[in-house]
Design a protein around this motif. Sequence first.
Motif, PDB file in Angstrom:
ATOM      1  N   ALA A 280      -5.461  84.852  87.442  1.00 46.93           N
ATOM      2  CA  ALA A 280      -6.132  83.613  87.841  1.00 46.93           C
ATOM      3  C   ALA A 280      -5.310  82.814  88.850  1.00 46.93           C
ATOM      4  O   ALA A 280      -5.766  81.787  89.339  1.00 46.93           O
ATOM      5  CB  ALA A 280      -6.424  82.753  86.607  1.00 46.93           C
ATOM      6  N   GLY A 281      -4.100  83.277  89.137  1.00 47.73           N
ATOM      7  CA  GLY A 281      -3.267  82.597  90.126  1.00 47.73           C
ATOM      8  C   GLY A 281      -2.419  81.477  89.569  1.00 47.73           C
ATOM      9  O   GLY A 281      -1.944  80.620  90.320  1.00 47.73           O
ATOM     10  N   ALA A 282      -2.204  81.460  88.270  1.00 43.35           N
ATOM     11  CA  ALA A 282      -1.360  80.425  87.656  1.00 43.35           C
ATOM     12  C   ALA A 282       0.073  80.562  88.173  1.00 43.35           C
ATOM     13  O   ALA A 282       0.539  81.677  88.426  1.00 43.35           O
ATOM     14  CB  ALA A 282      -1.398  80.540  86.140  1.00 43.35           C
ATOM     15  N   PRO A 283       0.791  79.449  88.332  1.00 46.40           N
ATOM     16  CA  PRO A 283       2.169  79.509  88.835  1.00 46.40           C
ATOM     17  C   PRO A 283       3.100  80.136  87.796  1.00 46.40           C
ATOM     18  O   PRO A 283       3.209  79.626  86.690  1.00 46.40           O
ATOM     19  CB  PRO A 283       2.524  78.049  89.102  1.00 46.40           C
ATOM     20  CG  PRO A 283       1.635  77.271  88.173  1.00 46.40           C
ATOM     21  CD  PRO A 283       0.370  78.082  88.037  1.00 46.40           C
TER      22      PRO A 283
ATOM     23  N   LEU B   2      -9.983  80.226  75.925  1.00 56.05           N
ATOM     24  CA  LEU B   2     -10.095  79.970  77.357  1.00 56.05           C
ATOM     25  C   LEU B   2      -9.920  81.260  78.142  1.00 56.05           C
ATOM     26  O   LEU B   2      -9.095  82.096  77.776  1.00 56.05           O
ATOM     27  CB  LEU B   2      -9.008  78.984  77.803  1.00 56.05           C
ATOM     28  CG  LEU B   2      -8.951  77.625  77.112  1.00 56.05           C
ATOM     29  CD1 LEU B   2      -7.708  76.865  77.546  1.00 56.05           C
ATOM     30  CD2 LEU B   2     -10.206  76.826  77.412  1.00 56.05           C
ATOM     31  N   SER B   3     -10.639  81.393  79.218  1.00 54.63           N
ATOM     32  CA  SER B   3     -10.381  82.495  80.147  1.00 54.63           C
ATOM     33  C   SER B   3      -9.108  82.151  80.927  1.00 54.63           C
ATOM     34  O   SER B   3      -8.652  80.999  80.920  1.00 54.63           O
ATOM     35  CB  SER B   3     -11.553  82.658  81.113  1.00 54.63           C
ATOM     36  OG  SER B   3     -11.617  81.547  81.995  1.00 54.63           O
ATOM     37  N   GLY B   4      -8.580  83.117  81.618  1.00 55.70           N
ATOM     38  CA  GLY B   4      -7.415  82.847  82.449  1.00 55.70           C
ATOM     39  C   GLY B   4      -7.709  81.779  83.487  1.00 55.70           C
ATOM     40  O   GLY B   4      -6.885  80.885  83.733  1.00 55.70           O
ATOM     41  N   ALA B   5      -8.899  81.825  84.090  1.00 56.47           N
ATOM     42  CA  ALA B   5      -9.280  80.843  85.106  1.00 56.47           C
ATOM     43  C   ALA B   5      -9.425  79.447  84.511  1.00 56.47           C
ATOM     44  O   ALA B   5      -9.002  78.453  85.119  1.00 56.47           O
ATOM     45  CB  ALA B   5     -10.581  81.277  85.790  1.00 56.47           C
TER      46      ALA B   5
ATOM     47  N   ALA C 238      -7.632  84.087  76.317  1.00 57.03           N
ATOM     48  CA  ALA C 238      -8.098  85.467  76.183  1.00 57.03           C
ATOM     49  C   ALA C 238      -7.484  86.279  77.315  1.00 57.03           C
ATOM     50  O   ALA C 238      -7.467  85.843  78.463  1.00 57.03           O
ATOM     51  CB  ALA C 238      -9.619  85.518  76.268  1.00 57.03           C
ATOM     52  N   GLY C 239      -6.946  87.426  76.995  1.00 55.53           N
ATOM     53  CA  GLY C 239      -6.316  88.249  78.020  1.00 55.53           C
ATOM     54  C   GLY C 239      -4.855  87.915  78.242  1.00 55.53           C
ATOM     55  O   GLY C 239      -4.168  88.606  78.990  1.00 55.53           O
ATOM     56  N   GLY C 240      -4.379  86.842  77.613  1.00 56.54           N
ATOM     57  CA  GLY C 240      -2.961  86.505  77.630  1.00 56.54           C
ATOM     58  C   GLY C 240      -2.370  86.249  79.011  1.00 56.54           C
ATOM     59  O   GLY C 240      -3.053  85.831  79.943  1.00 56.54           O
ATOM     60  N   PHE C 241      -1.075  86.535  79.117  1.00 57.39           N
ATOM     61  CA  PHE C 241      -0.328  86.275  80.351  1.00 57.39           C
ATOM     62  C   PHE C 241      -0.931  87.004  81.551  1.00 57.39           C
ATOM     63  O   PHE C 241      -1.039  86.413  82.632  1.00 57.39           O
ATOM     64  CB  PHE C 241       1.149  86.631  80.152  1.00 57.39           C
ATOM     65  CG  PHE C 241       2.014  86.300  81.333  1.00 57.39           C
ATOM     66  CD1 PHE C 241       2.165  84.995  81.765  1.00 57.39           C
ATOM     67  CD2 PHE C 241       2.683  87.304  82.021  1.00 57.39           C
ATOM     68  CE1 PHE C 241       2.964  84.685  82.861  1.00 57.39           C
ATOM     69  CE2 PHE C 241       3.483  87.013  83.109  1.00 57.39           C
ATOM     70  CZ  PHE C 241       3.619  85.699  83.539  1.00 57.39           C
ATOM     71  N   PRO C 242      -1.358  88.268  81.406  1.00 60.00           N
ATOM     72  CA  PRO C 242      -1.972  88.920  82.566  1.00 60.00           C
ATOM     73  C   PRO C 242      -3.200  88.166  83.098  1.00 60.00           C
ATOM     74  O   PRO C 242      -3.424  88.117  84.311  1.00 60.00           O
ATOM     75  CB  PRO C 242      -2.357  90.305  82.037  1.00 60.00           C
ATOM     76  CG  PRO C 242      -1.386  90.566  80.935  1.00 60.00           C
ATOM     77  CD  PRO C 242      -1.188  89.212  80.296  1.00 60.00           C
ATOM     78  N   ALA C 243      -3.982  87.573  82.221  1.00 66.00           N
ATOM     79  CA  ALA C 243      -5.154  86.803  82.656  1.00 66.00           C
ATOM     80  C   ALA C 243      -4.734  85.563  83.433  1.00 66.00           C
ATOM     81  O   ALA C 243      -5.381  85.188  84.422  1.00 66.00           O
ATOM     82  CB  ALA C 243      -6.017  86.421  81.455  1.00 66.00           C
ATOM     83  N   LEU C 244      -3.647  84.926  83.008  1.00 70.22           N
ATOM     84  CA  LEU C 244      -3.123  83.771  83.745  1.00 70.22           C
ATOM     85  C   LEU C 244      -2.623  84.195  85.126  1.00 70.22           C
ATOM     86  O   LEU C 244      -2.873  83.515  86.123  1.00 70.22           O
ATOM     87  CB  LEU C 244      -1.986  83.111  82.956  1.00 70.22           C
ATOM     88  CG  LEU C 244      -2.405  82.336  81.711  1.00 70.22           C
ATOM     89  CD1 LEU C 244      -1.200  82.023  80.837  1.00 70.22           C
ATOM     90  CD2 LEU C 244      -3.127  81.055  82.113  1.00 70.22           C
ATOM     91  N   GLN C 245      -1.921  85.324  85.180  1.00 67.65           N
ATOM     92  CA  GLN C 245      -1.435  85.829  86.469  1.00 67.65           C
ATOM     93  C   GLN C 245      -2.604  86.128  87.399  1.00 67.65           C
ATOM     94  O   GLN C 245      -2.577  85.752  88.572  1.00 67.65           O
ATOM     95  CB  GLN C 245      -0.611  87.097  86.262  1.00 67.65           C
ATOM     96  CG  GLN C 245       0.747  86.857  85.631  1.00 67.65           C
ATOM     97  CD  GLN C 245       1.476  88.161  85.379  1.00 67.65           C
ATOM     98  OE1 GLN C 245       0.978  89.039  84.684  1.00 67.65           O
ATOM     99  NE2 GLN C 245       2.666  88.280  85.947  1.00 67.65           N
TER     100      GLN C 245
END
Length: 130
Positions: free
Chosen positions: A121-124, A20-23, A112-119
């Motif tokens: 994407a605006g994940a809480p 999955l992408s971060g988004a 993919a891209g791990g925690f930085p990708a989630l950040q």
Amino acid sequence: MATKRAKDLVAEANRNVETLSGAEAEKLVSDSDVVFVDIRESDELQKTGTLKGALHVPRGFLEFQADPTSPTHKPELGGGKKLVLYCGSGSRSALGANTLMEMGIINIAHVAGGFPALQQAGAPCEEAKQ
């Protein structure tokens, strides 16, 4: 004797597991049928924080905590919900997700891209604990 390098193992894992992408992952954060699993080491979480509500299972303990016969089993890893693993870049989570698939856990993906990708994407996220 042929040997595989770490990047070969990661590439193979990425071919085998849902990535999955971060988004894409961020859209699943509020889904009650999804468990996010942060497989980074504790010192990484202390430096950068984590996704709100994520289960922390360091990569070195993942197989043991996923195994229902293990004394350290975490039931959240076997409740039939989709597991979404993430790490610092996406390599360890790919390897971990692939291993869990080999253990019979099929409803699994990694970011993919791990925690930085989630950040990004605006994940809480929860702040790092100092």
